[in-house]
Each structure stands twice: as C-alpha cells, then as structure tokens.
Design a protein around this motif. Structure first.
Motif, PDB file in Angstrom:
ATOM      1  N   ILE A  50       0.843  -1.204   0.000  1.00  0.00           N
ATOM      2  CA  ILE A  50       0.000   0.000   0.000  1.00  0.00           C
ATOM      3  C   ILE A  50       0.879   1.255   0.000  1.00  0.00           C
ATOM      4  N   ARG A  54       0.887   3.830  -3.113  1.00  0.00           N
ATOM      5  CA  ARG A  54       0.461   5.234  -2.994  1.00  0.00           C
ATOM      6  C   ARG A  54       1.513   6.176  -3.558  1.00  0.00           C
ATOM      7  N   ALA A  75      -4.692  -4.391  -1.030  1.00  0.00           N
ATOM      8  CA  ALA A  75      -3.778  -3.280  -1.322  1.00  0.00           C
ATOM      9  C   ALA A  75      -4.300  -2.438  -2.480  1.00  0.00           C
ATOM     10  N   ALA A  78      -7.062  -0.199  -1.266  1.00  0.00           N
ATOM     11  CA  ALA A  78      -6.564   0.839  -0.351  1.00  0.00           C
ATOM     12  C   ALA A  78      -5.793   1.927  -1.104  1.00  0.00           C
ATOM     13  N   ILE A  79      -5.052   1.519  -2.124  1.00  0.00           N
ATOM     14  CA  ILE A  79      -4.260   2.472  -2.922  1.00  0.00           C
ATOM     15  C   ILE A  79      -5.167   3.322  -3.808  1.00  0.00           C
TER      16      ILE A  79
END
Length: 211
Positions: A50, A54, A75, A78-79
């Motif tokens: 993650i 980002r 991931a 979330a990213i």
C-alpha cells in the motif's frame, strides 16, 4: 471502467529495480512511454505494498498511465489503484471481480489454450499471455510458449492481451504481429542504467511496428 492501453506494460520487480528504486523507475518509464505499471512485490506484506502503491500513484497522476497491483486486492483497493492482476493460482476471476467491483481493471494470467478460451469477458478485462520465453524474474513459470504459442492463445482469447516472459525491445514487432495489444517487460526496463531511454526504445519499436 476507464479505457487502458496495454502497449507498453512495465512490471516492477523490487530486486531488479533496487538500484533506482521502484518509484523513480516508474517516473522514468512513464516519461519514456510506459502505458501501464504493475506493482509486483511477492515478498512484501500488504501494508508495504500500500505504501509503495500510494507513492507510485502520485508519480502517475496526470500521466494517463494506469497502476495495476499484482495479486493483492486489499492493497489495490486501499491504494485506489486502477486495477488488479491475478494468476491462475491466486484467486478465481469471479471472486476478484466481486471484491473490486465493476470499475477496476481485472487482468488474468493465462498459459494454455484451454485457459485462454475459458476467460469470461464479463469478468476479466485483459489477459497476460506467456511466458513467451523463459525468464529468471519468475523462476516458477510454466513452459515457454514462443511466438507461435502466443499467436494461438491471442486468437482464442475473448479479451485484449499483453505478452509477457523474457521480452525485450527487439521482440516488439513479433509480439504485435502475433496479435497481442502490447508487451509486458520487467528486466528490459527495471535494473537498466537508464530506464527512461530503455522505455523510449521499446516505445519507438511499437511505433515502427504499427506504422
């Protein structure tokens, strides 16, 4: 789902990219013409993926290049990545699609005619076909299929395809002649002294092959 361009697909390898780093390799490759960047870090945990993802997303902002996460749905979500890529052993396409929803890109690895024919275009958006050649970046890969095998799998796949496995700039014309929409590369960009120039070279070969 947003449209995407498979023509120059960079798969990041943290070991090969170690000298330059995955973020700076990505920045250079996208400047050189990479259209998709896949974060593939098999040894990292989700939190590390993650964090890296980002940072990659910030680099890709405004470039038009897409960010795909390999095999980690949590991931990817979330990213806020553009998509996820899964292998046949990771999870089935329906489960992945249910988890990511209708808008994310879903890529699927296929190594055989049967797998290529079985792809459901309602679930997967593209397939990665290979390995075309043996490659040290994925020691557990299946039997290489060569360009003839690539052409056969491309022909039966119901979705667009990108070729992968030991590919370099000089293979571009043969990949596109086999019908694939593009080539996925790892060591041809990752770990080169100048990732931007390495990417530019492949982008130029793509232009020549399509002109």
């Amino acid at each position: 789902m947003s449209s995407f361009d498979l023509s120059l697909y960079l798969v990041l390898d943290p070991d090969l990219c170690a000298g330059t780093g995955m973020v700076e390799t990505t920045r250079a490759a996208v400047t050189g013409g990479a259209t998709i960047v896949q974060l593939r870090d098999k040894d990292a945990d989700t939190a590390s993926r993650i964090a890296t993802g980002r940072a990659l997303k910030m680099v890709l902002q405004g470039t038009g290049a897409k960010l795909i996460v390999n095999d980690d749905v949590e991931a990817a979500i979330a990213i806020g990545a553009d998509g996820i890529h899964i292998g046949q052993e990771d999870m089935d396409a329906r489960t992945a699609r249910n988890l990511i929803g209708p808008d994310m890109i879903l890529g699927l690895s296929v190594e055989t005619l049967a797998l290529a024919e079985a792809v459901d275009p309602m679930l997967a958006d593209y397939v990665g076909i290979g390995p075309v050649f043996a490659t040290p970046t994925k020691p557990d890969h299946k039997q290489p299929i060569g360009f003839d095998g690539l052409a056969r799998l491309v022909a039966v796949s119901p979705v667009p395809s990108v070729a992968i496995g030991g590919l370099k700039a000089e293979h571009t014309a043969a990949v596109l002649a086999a019908g694939a929409q593009g080539l996925a590369v790892v060591s041809a960009i990752c770990g080169t002294p100048d990732p931007e120039t390495a990417t530019l070279r492949i982008a130029e070969e793509i232009r020549k092959a399509r002109s």
